[in-house]
Design an enzyme around this catalytic site. Structure first.
Site, short mmCIF file in Angstrom:
data_model
loop_
_atom_site.label_atom_id
_atom_site.label_comp_id
_atom_site.label_asym_id
_atom_site.label_seq_id
_atom_site.Cartn_x
_atom_site.Cartn_y
_atom_site.Cartn_z
N HIS A 198 0.84 -1.21 0.00
CA HIS A 198 0.00 0.00 0.00
C HIS A 198 0.86 1.25 0.00
O HIS A 198 1.57 1.53 0.95
CB HIS A 198 -0.93 0.00 1.22
CG HIS A 198 -1.97 1.07 1.17
ND1 HIS A 198 -3.00 1.07 0.24
CD2 HIS A 198 -2.16 2.20 1.91
CE1 HIS A 198 -3.78 2.13 0.43
NE2 HIS A 198 -3.29 2.84 1.43
N HIS A 254 0.93 5.55 -1.43
CA HIS A 254 0.48 6.73 -2.17
C HIS A 254 1.76 7.50 -2.44
O HIS A 254 2.19 8.31 -1.61
CB HIS A 254 -0.49 7.59 -1.36
CG HIS A 254 -1.68 6.84 -0.82
ND1 HIS A 254 -2.74 6.46 -1.60
CD2 HIS A 254 -1.96 6.40 0.43
CE1 HIS A 254 -3.63 5.82 -0.85
NE2 HIS A 254 -3.19 5.77 0.38
N GLN A 312 2.54 11.30 -1.83
CA GLN A 312 2.53 11.86 -0.47
C GLN A 312 3.95 12.04 0.09
O GLN A 312 4.14 12.68 1.12
CB GLN A 312 1.66 11.02 0.46
CG GLN A 312 0.18 11.13 0.08
CD GLN A 312 -0.75 10.30 0.94
OE1 GLN A 312 -0.35 9.75 1.97
NE2 GLN A 312 -2.00 10.21 0.53
N ARG A 340 -5.24 15.37 6.50
CA ARG A 340 -5.75 15.18 5.15
C ARG A 340 -5.85 16.51 4.40
O ARG A 340 -5.56 16.59 3.21
CB ARG A 340 -7.12 14.48 5.20
CG ARG A 340 -7.52 13.92 3.85
CD ARG A 340 -8.87 13.25 3.89
NE ARG A 340 -9.95 14.21 4.02
CZ ARG A 340 -11.22 13.97 3.70
NH1 ARG A 340 -11.57 12.76 3.26
NH2 ARG A 340 -12.16 14.88 3.83
N TYR A 364 -5.07 7.71 -6.93
CA TYR A 364 -6.38 8.36 -7.07
C TYR A 364 -6.37 9.75 -7.70
O TYR A 364 -7.43 10.37 -7.83
CB TYR A 364 -7.13 8.39 -5.74
CG TYR A 364 -6.39 8.99 -4.56
CD1 TYR A 364 -6.32 10.35 -4.37
CD2 TYR A 364 -5.81 8.16 -3.61
CE1 TYR A 364 -5.67 10.89 -3.27
CE2 TYR A 364 -5.16 8.68 -2.50
CZ TYR A 364 -5.09 10.05 -2.33
OH TYR A 364 -4.44 10.57 -1.25
N HIS A 397 -9.77 0.91 1.30
CA HIS A 397 -9.56 1.35 2.68
C HIS A 397 -10.75 0.88 3.52
O HIS A 397 -11.89 1.16 3.18
CB HIS A 397 -9.51 2.89 2.76
CG HIS A 397 -8.27 3.49 2.16
ND1 HIS A 397 -8.32 4.44 1.19
CD2 HIS A 397 -6.97 3.29 2.41
CE1 HIS A 397 -7.08 4.81 0.86
NE2 HIS A 397 -6.24 4.11 1.58
N GLU A 453 -10.18 2.74 8.98
CA GLU A 453 -8.98 3.47 9.42
C GLU A 453 -9.35 4.44 10.55
O GLU A 453 -8.59 4.58 11.50
CB GLU A 453 -8.35 4.24 8.26
CG GLU A 453 -7.09 5.02 8.65
CD GLU A 453 -6.37 5.67 7.49
OE1 GLU A 453 -6.93 5.71 6.38
OE2 GLU A 453 -5.23 6.11 7.69
N HIS A 463 -5.79 -1.09 6.29
CA HIS A 463 -5.89 -0.62 7.67
C HIS A 463 -6.63 -1.62 8.59
O HIS A 463 -6.00 -2.24 9.41
CB HIS A 463 -6.46 0.80 7.79
CG HIS A 463 -5.61 1.81 7.07
ND1 HIS A 463 -4.27 1.97 7.31
CD2 HIS A 463 -5.90 2.68 6.07
CE1 HIS A 463 -3.78 2.90 6.51
NE2 HIS A 463 -4.75 3.35 5.74
N ASP A 465 2.37 3.25 2.86
CA ASP A 465 1.24 4.18 2.82
C ASP A 465 1.64 5.63 2.57
O ASP A 465 1.90 6.02 1.45
CB ASP A 465 0.43 3.99 4.12
CG ASP A 465 -0.94 4.65 4.08
OD1 ASP A 465 -1.29 5.24 3.05
OD2 ASP A 465 -1.68 4.57 5.07
ZN LIG Z 1 -4.10 4.66 1.95
#
Ligand SMILES: [Zn+2]
Length: 478
Positions: free
Chosen positions: A65, A67, A70, A92, A131, A248, A251, A285, A336
């Site tokens: 997992h 992203h 990030q 977020r 995404y 997800h 979480e 998660h 992640d």
């Molecule tokens: Zn994630």
């Protein structure tokens, strides 16, 4: 028949296979990078021999997992925002401040940086939960998969295998007004999403040439972001094509409360009662789950992906790994949000969080048996399995173990590195799992090809330079 000069034999001091380190064992591969057999040193019949002196080799880690983008907010969210207490939800908002601005070139540079760091940490395959699909203004690119392809290009240029887990994201939430900052994620209709998935699959298959370098998986983002009817269509599409499907789940408590409000049940119960769980399903998660939900995941033979370094950073909570594992749920691991990219740290944190919570040691260790030699690394072997074999099952990667028929995806550690020096053969895996400094990873091979040599990637300087320029552009000099 394969001629000797078309084979290559890797001969380290120690090789990890079948749950233990073996001395004097060579990994013999075809030129295409697939493992043909494991043989004793004296049985190597010519061909090219690559001696990995002073090295122990282990199957490449599989990061289930990620992203990748990030990586650009690392170090930029570790302060009080001044709006009451800081939580996942305030984090977020800060993450969106990057997600709303990245161009295709930017996402390539950010992803390449994350993937470089993964390679240096011994990761050979990654599941990228992707995404960001649309332009910063919310329009569709001429190629609706442009951003996904930039991520795939970044992985291929670094040399990593990648499962592009293309995300379906339909809405902000149940009875929640659209959030302009999510405009780049939205594909409101399942037909649009599935058409783009179909295009990406055929485009990647064309580039592939049988290398298993990049493939597509499905990723309905969450029950919050995907309404039930949409979700059913995505799951049905994946079932027909046997695709890995990630989502997800559980979480944050607020997501579960919203799901109960909309569906009168929790996300896992909803997925189970709708028959949407399967052995191809990975729930990311899985922190706030009840014993009944754990049973439902086990019955469906689903996988749960834990991301402990991110979960501790975001204050998400502690994954009930013991309850999940004793129910028979397979666990994979992911880095992640990339606060830290070190999958072995995720593996040890899974255990350490439970130790802190329960004031006990060796919580996830198998029951002690008579043989002390196997015992001393039994917990480490169990955790290492999550970071390799189960991760590969989760994202449908071809590696995960060093055995005939699989690709030669592996990393080599310096057995004299101060962080593990002096370990016996029986203790070595426990030393690596609990104490390895990431810089002890000296070589990484993917499909038998060197991606990292002497602790460096051939394109490292350029990747870092471009990433530093991107950070400067995004955040200014400060
Ligand atoms: Zn994630």
């Amino acid at each position: 028949m394969i001629r000797d000069d078309e084979q290559i034999a890797f001969l380290p001091d120690l090789l990890y296979t079948g749950g233990r380190f073996e001395r004097g064992l060579a990994l013999v591969c075809a030129q295409g990078g697939r493992i043909l057999r494991l043989v004793r040193e004296k049985e190597i019949a010519g061909g090219n021999i690559v001696r990995l002196k002073g090295r122990a080799i282990l199957p490449g880690l599989v990061n289930a997992h990620s992203h990748a983008f990030q990586r650009v907010i690392r170090g930029r969210t570790e302060y009080r925002t001044g709006h009451g207490s800081d939580t996942f939800w305030t984090w977020r908002e800060m993450m969106y401040s990057a997600a709303t601005r990245l161009t295709p070139d930017d996402i390539y540079d950010a992803s390449r940086m994350a993937f470089l760091e993964m390679a240096l940490a011994g990761i050979t395959a990654v599941g990228e939960f992707h995404y960001i699909h649309r332009t910063p203004e919310g329009a569709v690119y001429d190629d609706p998969n442009l951003m996904a392809k930039e991520v795939v290009r970044a992985a291929r240029d670094v040399g990593l295998r990648v499962a592009l887990l293309r995300v379906a994201y339909a809405r902000s939430g149940y009875r929640v007004e659209p959030n302009q900052r999510q405009a780049r994620f939205i594909e409101a209709e399942p037909e649009t999403y599935l058409r783009h998935v179909e295009d990406l699959r055929s485009d990647l298959a064309r580039m592939e040439d049988g290398q298993e370098a990049a493939w597509v998986g499905l990723a309905p983002h969450s029950v919050r972001a995907v309404p039930l009817g949409y979700l059913r269509e995505v799951i049905r599409y994946g079932a027909d094509r046997q695709m890995p499907t990630h989502m997800h789940i559980a979480e944050q408590p607020a997501e579960i409360a919203a799901c109960i409000e909309e569906h009168k049940q929790t996300p896992v119960h909803l997925l189970a009662s709708e028959g949407l769980l399967s052995q191809r399903f990975t729930g990311v998660h899985g922190i706030h789950v009840t014993p009944e939900e754990i049973d439902a995941l086990a019955r469906a033979r689903a996988i749960v992906c834990a991301c402990p370094t991110t979960e501790r950073n975001l204050g998400d909570g502690i994954i009930p790994a013991e309850a999940l594992m004793s129910a028979g749920v397979r666990l994979a691991l992911g880095t992640d949000s990339h606060t830290q990219i070190d999958l072995l740290e995720d593996a040890r944190e899974l255990e350490y969080h439970l130790r802190l919570q329960r004031l006990e040691r060796n919580v996830l260790a198998p029951e002690a048996t008579a043989s002390s030699e196997t015992n001393s690394s039994a917990l480490a072997a169990r955790l290492f399995d999550l970071a390799t074999r189960i991760g590969a099952q989760s994202i449908h990667a071809p590696g995960g173990e060093l055995e005939p028929g699989r690709p030669a995806d592996f990393f080599a550690v310096d057995v004299d590195d101060p962080s593990i020096a002096g370990a016996s053969r029986a203790d070595l895996l426990a030393c690596i799992l609990f104490s390895l400094a990431r810089t002890a990873v000296r070589e990484v091979f993917i499909g038998g090809r060197a991606v990292v040599e002497e602790g460096r990637h051939r394109a490292q300087a350029e990747i870092v330079e471009n990433f530093a320029a991107l950070q400067h552009k995004l955040w200014g000099k400060r």
